[in-house]
Structures are given as C-alpha cells and as structure tokens.
Design a protein around this motif. Structure first.
Motif, PDB file in Angstrom:
ATOM      1  N   PHE A 208       0.841  -1.232   0.023  1.00 26.76           N
ATOM      2  CA  PHE A 208      -0.023  -0.102  -0.037  1.00 26.76           C
ATOM      3  C   PHE A 208       0.935   1.157  -0.037  1.00 26.76           C
ATOM      4  O   PHE A 208       1.363   1.739   1.024  1.00 26.76           O
ATOM      5  N   ASP A 209       1.030   1.789  -1.103  1.00 23.71           N
ATOM      6  CA  ASP A 209       1.717   3.020  -1.206  1.00 23.71           C
ATOM      7  C   ASP A 209       1.242   4.058  -2.069  1.00 23.71           C
ATOM      8  O   ASP A 209       1.563   5.007  -2.630  1.00 23.71           O
ATOM      9  N   GLY A 210      -0.362   4.248  -2.024  1.00 25.12           N
ATOM     10  CA  GLY A 210      -1.102   5.005  -2.532  1.00 25.12           C
ATOM     11  C   GLY A 210      -1.234   4.903  -4.469  1.00 25.12           C
ATOM     12  O   GLY A 210      -1.923   5.578  -4.814  1.00 25.12           O
ATOM     13  N   SER A 211      -0.691   3.792  -4.789  1.00 27.43           N
ATOM     14  CA  SER A 211      -0.697   3.648  -6.254  1.00 27.43           C
ATOM     15  C   SER A 211      -1.784   2.712  -6.398  1.00 27.43           C
ATOM     16  O   SER A 211      -2.017   2.357  -7.764  1.00 27.43           O
TER      17      SER A 211
ATOM     18  N   ALA B 273      -4.964   4.094  -1.188  1.00 29.85           N
ATOM     19  CA  ALA B 273      -5.239   4.836  -2.513  1.00 29.85           C
ATOM     20  C   ALA B 273      -4.817   6.143  -2.425  1.00 29.85           C
ATOM     21  O   ALA B 273      -3.974   6.665  -1.411  1.00 29.85           O
ATOM     22  N   SER B 274      -4.950   6.979  -3.554  1.00 28.65           N
ATOM     23  CA  SER B 274      -4.766   8.288  -3.687  1.00 28.65           C
ATOM     24  C   SER B 274      -5.759   8.749  -4.373  1.00 28.65           C
ATOM     25  O   SER B 274      -6.812   8.118  -5.129  1.00 28.65           O
ATOM     26  N   PRO B 275      -6.078  10.165  -4.500  1.00 30.52           N
ATOM     27  CA  PRO B 275      -7.318  10.796  -5.217  1.00 30.52           C
ATOM     28  C   PRO B 275      -7.158  10.466  -7.080  1.00 30.52           C
ATOM     29  O   PRO B 275      -8.168  10.318  -7.469  1.00 30.52           O
TER      30      PRO B 275
ATOM     31  N   LEU C 195     -11.449  14.453  -4.542  1.00 32.27           N
ATOM     32  CA  LEU C 195     -11.014  13.282  -3.795  1.00 32.27           C
ATOM     33  C   LEU C 195     -11.163  11.984  -4.627  1.00 32.27           C
ATOM     34  O   LEU C 195     -10.351  10.931  -4.253  1.00 32.27           O
ATOM     35  N   PHE C 196     -11.937  12.136  -5.773  1.00 29.81           N
ATOM     36  CA  PHE C 196     -12.078  10.866  -6.514  1.00 29.81           C
ATOM     37  C   PHE C 196     -11.796  11.005  -8.047  1.00 29.81           C
ATOM     38  O   PHE C 196     -11.858  12.122  -8.456  1.00 29.81           O
ATOM     39  N   ALA C 197     -11.288   9.892  -8.539  1.00 29.95           N
ATOM     40  CA  ALA C 197     -10.792   9.824  -9.896  1.00 29.95           C
ATOM     41  C   ALA C 197     -12.278   9.739 -10.944  1.00 29.95           C
ATOM     42  O   ALA C 197     -12.141  10.220 -11.957  1.00 29.95           O
ATOM     43  N   ALA C 198     -13.023   8.807 -10.314  1.00 30.96           N
ATOM     44  CA  ALA C 198     -14.194   8.312 -11.007  1.00 30.96           C
ATOM     45  C   ALA C 198     -15.409   8.024 -10.117  1.00 30.96           C
ATOM     46  O   ALA C 198     -14.988   7.840  -9.129  1.00 30.96           O
TER      47      ALA C 198
ATOM     48  N   ALA D 216     -15.127  10.784   4.887  1.00 35.53           N
ATOM     49  CA  ALA D 216     -14.132  10.282   5.901  1.00 35.53           C
ATOM     50  C   ALA D 216     -13.496   9.095   5.389  1.00 35.53           C
ATOM     51  O   ALA D 216     -12.186   8.841   5.457  1.00 35.53           O
ATOM     52  N   ALA D 217     -14.195   7.912   4.795  1.00 36.36           N
ATOM     53  CA  ALA D 217     -13.777   6.603   4.435  1.00 36.36           C
ATOM     54  C   ALA D 217     -12.547   7.005   3.251  1.00 36.36           C
ATOM     55  O   ALA D 217     -11.619   6.593   3.401  1.00 36.36           O
ATOM     56  N   GLY D 218     -13.207   8.047   2.400  1.00 31.54           N
ATOM     57  CA  GLY D 218     -12.184   8.157   1.309  1.00 31.54           C
ATOM     58  C   GLY D 218     -10.882   8.705   1.804  1.00 31.54           C
ATOM     59  O   GLY D 218      -9.882   8.564   1.221  1.00 31.54           O
ATOM     60  N   GLU D 219     -11.088   9.683   2.548  1.00 31.17           N
ATOM     61  CA  GLU D 219     -10.035  10.385   3.185  1.00 31.17           C
ATOM     62  C   GLU D 219      -9.032   9.539   3.915  1.00 31.17           C
ATOM     63  O   GLU D 219      -7.612   9.582   3.866  1.00 31.17           O
ATOM     64  N   TRP D 220      -9.685   8.703   4.619  1.00 30.45           N
ATOM     65  CA  TRP D 220      -8.874   7.445   5.314  1.00 30.45           C
ATOM     66  C   TRP D 220      -8.020   6.503   4.481  1.00 30.45           C
ATOM     67  O   TRP D 220      -6.656   6.221   4.576  1.00 30.45           O
TER      68      TRP D 220
END
Length: 708
Positions: free
Chosen positions: A470-473, A550-552, A577-580, A539-543
């Motif tokens: 888990f590295d945000g990618s 993940a990342s935005p 916060l979201f890509a899709a 908040a779940a997305g931000e967590w």
C-alpha cells in the motif's frame, strides 16, 4: 489477467482519457420552468425529461446512448474486463433451501443462465427436479421470479413474475405434480408475497387498484389493500381483508402462523422501518372472514412477528431497545405493559430472528459482521452458531416443529456457500459450495475503523491480494449505501471479485443510515441528519488516501439507488477526492422525488421539500441542484434503466443533462441507459455482465490502466 498502473500513468490519471478528447454531448433542450419552494425560486430546465414515454425523451435517450456506446466501445479495457467478468460470473450458484409439504425447494443457476431456476426434491439425496424455470417465460430472459410460496401440503406453488425489472408482479399458481398452471391469475401486485391458509384453499396477498393513465407521475394516488384469493375464483371475487382509506401510505405484509390458526399482518407505512402489527384468527386453518385486530398501530418502532409459541406471539422489536429485543405477547391482553422480554437488548444490533426446532435463532451484527446465537423457548441463551469467519450469514428459516434449518455464509472474498444446521445436535453440514475461477486463498479482507467529521466511528472492510504493498498507487473502488436501515456487510459479489482479480482494492463502508448498529444508527443518517452519511463516506475516502491504500488519482466510488444519491452528493461536495464516480439508478432530484411512483414512501428517510426546514436540507445536498460549474469533476458514468418504475429514470436523465451542461472539466460525463430494464432486480445475466463490466472498464480507462 491483471491491471497495471505505471508511474507515468499515475501522474496522468486525472488527465482526460484519450476517448474523451473532443467528446461532444447531445444538446439538451431547456424549458422555462421555475418552481417556488417556500422563499426560494428553483429552476428546473429539464422538466420535460420526466416523461420517459414521450417521443422527445426517447430521442434524447437514443442520442445519449449513441455517444456513450461510442465512448465505451473505444475503451481498450472493455473486452478484457468483460472477459474476466464473464469468467467469474460463470459458476454454479444456489439459493437457501426451505422445506414445505414433504418437499425441499431451492434455486440454482448453472452459471450463465439468464434467471435462476427453482428446483424441488423429496430428500436432499434425491435428484432434484425443475419446479419452475423462468428462462422459459421470455425469449430475452427479462421475465424473473419475484417470489415463490408452496402450499402447506407441497402440491401447489404460488409464484410471482415481473418483467423488464419492473416492481409490478403477476401471481399465478402451478400444480407441481403436472407442471401446469391453474387458471388463477392475480394482477397489480407490488411489494407483496403470498401466504397460504393451512387448508390450501387460497392465499392472502396485497395489491393496488389498476393504475390509470398518468398514475406513474402521481405515485401517492393509489394505495395498497390486503385480499384473500380462493383458488378457482376470479380475482374480481377476492375478499378484501383490510385497507386504510384514511392513510394511503399503509401497506401490508401477511404470513400465517406455523399452526395455521393465526394470520399475522405487518403494516408498513412508507419505506420506514417502523411498522404496525395486526392479527386475525383462522379457525381450523381456514379464512372465515373478519377484520384483523391491532396489536399495535403506533408506528413508533419495529414489530416483526417471529412465531406463535405456547399461545404467545413472539415479536422482534426495537421498542425501548434501539438495538433490538425479543418479546412475548399474550394476545388476550396485548397492551405493551404486559409484554414479556424473552431476550433483552445487548451491545450488538439484532437484525433477524426465527423460530425453528423449538429454538430461537437470533442474528446480530457485531461491527457489521454476522453473529448468530441460539436461545431456548424461555429465552435463555444456549449456544452460538459457528460461522466460518468474519462475513455475512443469512437464512435460518423453518418451522417450530422442524429440526433443521439452512443458511448461507459469504465474505468479500468467499462466494456464498450453503450449510444445513441441525437444531437437535448443533451439527453444521455443508450442503453446497460453489466452484469458481476466483481463488479466495489469494486474497484477504481486513476490518478497519474510520472516524467521521463529528467523531463517530464506523467500520470499513478492505479486500486486496495478499501481500499487496500500500503506497497510494493501488486502483481502489469504494462502495457505500447509507440508508433505509439497510446494513452493508461483507459479502461476495462478482463486481468486487473482478476488480480484485484485475489487481485492484475493493472497499465497502458501513456508514450511518444503515442498520449496522440498530435504529439509532439508522436515524442518525436520515432527514435533517442525512449529511452525516456523506460525511462518513468522505471520511472513508480520506482515510484510504491518508493510509496510502489509494490516492485521489486511484480512488473510484460506486453506489446504487439510495447509494446513487450518496455518490452524486459526495461527488459534488468533494470532487477533488475521487478519480471516477459511478452512480447507479440514483435518487438525484431531492425536491421532486416524492412525486413519482413509490417515491412518496421514502419521506421517512429523506423528508420532503413541502416542509421549509427539510427543503433547506434537501436543497443543500440534492445531487441535481448542487453541481458546481467551474470546478473540476472526476469522470462520471451514470447508469439507469428506461423501465425503472422505482427510482424513475428522470432522476438520472436530468442529472446527466445538468452535469453535461456545466463546466466541470474535461473528464467524461456519460449516461448509460439500459433499454427494457428496470431498477435491477431480475435483470438477466447477460445485461448484468455487460453493464457491470462497462462500469469497471470505465473506471480502469479513467485511470489509464492496462488490463491484460
């Protein structure tokens, strides 16, 4: 096959997909429609799209689908994703067996059949025979079974069918010995099953009057009535059992006690979880007329009948117990002051109760995962059903004098397996375990807890390939619902499995508005508190971003119906916060939702714009009315069905037109409109694979992911 994301692709994720460059949306005509809500004027320029049967709307649908189809067809991910989805969908699936009249019944799908087939057998070791195959009822597979109820002697089968995803049902009766239908036909049924009298001469059901032209746009103008149908007679001769002309929001559910001596009538009011309860004696197991008498019609809590035991009516209720308790009611003295608590409220939410084999089987949610406890007739706790792990179990039906029951168990990475549970010995035996192309041993699920904006703590479940860094990618798909007391718990679905096999991370969030922690949890996400649901999901997305799951650039969101509302609202509130975002059959016009079909019933969760305070709250989050022009939005794929008579397609139509007209950046804003399809229930397998495969391919395309 897998999904790969290069470092360069990560940096480019929020750029426009190649197919979106030069994307031209159909011009949508605007009308000069302005409505006054209290002290506020609100424009509704796409009001004409509410008439989904007009020639203009049909032409608009065709134009939108042409643009969307061209975009989706050009995605290099489309066919590989559909191949994976088909491969994972193609496995033998079973429904939970039940026993009636010396027969077992259960459903089965061999993998890619359009609809599940109902089978029957005298014993579990016998070769099952087809009792009813809905695939033979239509050429395109759009006619589905909406319910099946055998008579007490197991000779007849009352069954409901619905077409094109509609909520409207037709009920018929089949002779199981000959496989032929009787002449009986029941029309205009919606939100109802059937309940046979013990003598097998007829059944109870709830229906509406035949709708008149235009009633689809005037949902509150018809109301439900409870009838008794005697076999061999015309529906016009059915006996009206009860109705309430003074409150047209009443609806009715009926069941007959195990001893056949009592009709139990659950009275629902709108879509709220609070209900009334009435009873009607059935002397010698037959309907002899009369009107049901109330146990309670206060509509101040849940009152779910479980059984009649020792002359007492056993009820699961959250009256004075937000997380639920089990009570015994002496029907000779039904006043609440005389109710006896059999099983008191505990720390976990009681979500289900059944009475089988002289025992009470009580289902609970502990941090959104199922626990099942066994209690004696006196309410004393005896044992706990040993479930395979942290997941979701359902079923446990049967009768008080039977010794066995069946249940299913599933988790995010384990397809539903069916077990037989012996109440006398406590032994659990595997009945059916599906064989799939998905290997659950390659994946793992963990439960984490997220703190929302106001300090409320709630669980999320994260499924991913074992050993994933888990590295945000990591491409991540977050799912939520948040409403109507419906709990979101870990359960296998092919959409999640496909995403996982592609290399993604799948997450579900058990936010407020559901029933995960009881009625107080549900009510904390309703009406003036609805924003809590959106805050939880954000908040779940931000967590997920903060912990580098993940990342935005790699986070997508999805939900349907009330969950579609959730996706629309949070996309407006946090587009960064979201890509899709993929809202499916969403409730998008919060100012007018109550004007269409069954929409009026949702006021228990939403409130309506008729009230000044509620109008302000609804107007503040309504997805249709809060699209922010001049702000960069994620890629959006809206899905709906042109025959959806629950959340009418006008919600998605108007939302799509408004989104396309606004300046929200270059990412695509598309609507995929399934023709000859409704809200989702009963959708044939081929349409499910195509639609959900397109959803995942759209997300992968947005993130510039390569699917091999």
């Amino acid at each position: 096959m897998k999904l790969t994301l290069s470092a360069l692709a990560i940096a480019a994720v929020l750029a426009t997909p190649a197919q979106a460059q030069g994307l031209s949306y159909p011009a949508t005509r605007k009308v000069d429609q302005v409505d006054g809500y209290h002290d506020t004027a609100v424009a509704d320029p796409y009001r004409w799209l509410e008439d989904d049967n007009s020639a203009d709307t049909k032409a608009w649908v065709a134009q939108q689908n042409e643009v969307t189809d061209k975009f989706l067809a050009a995605m290099p991910q489309r066919l590989p994703v559909r191949h994976i989805y088909t491969e994972l969908y193609n496995f033998e699936r079973f429904g939970i067996p039940f026993h009636e009249g010396g027969r077992y019944f259960w459903s089965r799908n061999d993998g890619l059949q359009q609809q599940n087939v109902l089978y029957t057998a005298r014993t579990l070791k016998d070769t099952p025979q087809v009792a009813l195959d809905p695939n033979a009822l239509s050429k395109d597979g759009t006619v589905a079974l909406s319910g099946v109820v055998p008579s007490r002697d197991g000779k007849l089968l009352a069954y409901g069918v619905a077409g094109a995803g509609s909520d409207w049902q037709v009920w018929k009766v089949r002779d199981l010995a000959t496989g032929q239908d009787l002449a009986d036909r029941i029309d205009w049924v919606k939100f109802s099953s059937a309940a046979w009298t013990a003598d097998g001469k007829g059944f109870f059901y709830a229906r509406y009057d035949a709708p008149k032209e235009g009633d689809a746009l005037k949902g509150a103008n018809y109301f439900q009535k409870l009838y008794y149908h005697r076999l061999g007679t015309a529906q016009a001769d059915d006996v009206l059992v009860t109705e309430n002309r003074d409150d047209k929001e009443w609806g009715f559910g009926a069941e007959v006690s195990d001893d056949g001596q009592l009709l139990l009538v659950t009275v629902w009011k709108s879509a709220g979880s609070k209900n009334g309860l009435m009873v009607l004696p059935l002397p010698k197991g037959a309907f002899a007329g009369g009107k049901p008498q109330p146990v309670t019609l206060d509509f101040d809590a849940q009152y779910n009948p479980v059984a009649v035991v020792g002359g007492k009516l056993i009820v699961k209720t959250d009256k004075d117990a937000p997380r639920g308790r089990l009570v015994a009611i002496d029907l000779r003295h039904p006043a609440p002051a005389g109710w006896k608590t059999l099983v008191a409220e505990g720390p976990d939410a009681m979500t289900g109760a059944s009475a089988v084999g002289g025992r009470f089987l009580l289902s609970y949610l502990h941090d959104a995962a199922t626990l099942v406890r066994v209690h004696g007739a006196d309410g004393k706790r005896l044992s706990e059903v040993a479930l395979p792990g942290i997941g979701t179990a359902s079923g446990f039906g049967g009768r008080w004098d039977e010794r066995e029951t069946f249940f299913s168990y599933t988790s995010l990475t384990n397809p539903a397996e069916i077990h037989r549970y012996d109440l006398k010995t406590g032994r659990i035996e595997l009945f059916k375990r599906p064989k799939t192309a998905f290997n659950p041993d390659e994946f793992e699920t963990r439960r984490e807890f997220v703190t929302s904006k106001d300090g409320t703590r709630f669980p999320i479940f994260i499924a991913a390939r074992k050993g994933l860094k888990f590295d945000g990618s990591n491409p991540t798909l977050l799912y939520g619902y948040g409403g109507f007391d419906i709990s979101i718990t870990p359960a296998y679905n092919v959409t999640a499995a496909t995403w996982l096999k592609m290399g993604g991370v799948y997450v579900i969030a058990s936010v407020r508005g559901g029933g995960e922690y009881g009625s107080a949890w549900h009510e904390a996400g309703t009406k003036l508190k609805k924003q809590n649901v959106f805050d939880d999901f954000i908040a779940a997305g931000e967590w997920l971003v903060r912990t580098k799951v993940a990342s935005p650039a790699t986070l997508a969101i999805n939900g349907g119906s009330n969950g579609g509302l959730l996706i629309g609202a949070v996309t407006n509130q946090r587009p960064d916060l979201f890509a899709a975002a993929v809202p499916q059959v969403g409730v998008m016009d919060m100012l007018r939702y109550q004007n269409f079909t069954i929409g009026w019933a949702w006021a228990t969760d939403y409130g309506t714009s008729d009230d000044a305070a509620m109008f302000r709250a609804l107007y503040a989050y309504s997805p249709l009315h809060n699209i922010r022009s001049g702000v960069k939005y994620p890629a959006v794929l809206i899905t709906t069905g042109d025959h959806d008579d629950r959340v009418v397609p006008a919600h998605s139509f108007k939302y799509a037109a408004t989104l396309q007209a606004a300046d929200t950046g270059p990412a695509p804003k598309l609507i995929r409109i399934e023709t000859n399809a409704g809200h989702g229930a009963g959708k044939p397998t081929s349409k499910i694979i195509e639609e959900r495969g397109d959803i995942l391919a759209f997300i992968a395309n947005t993130m510039h992911l390569e699917v091999k």
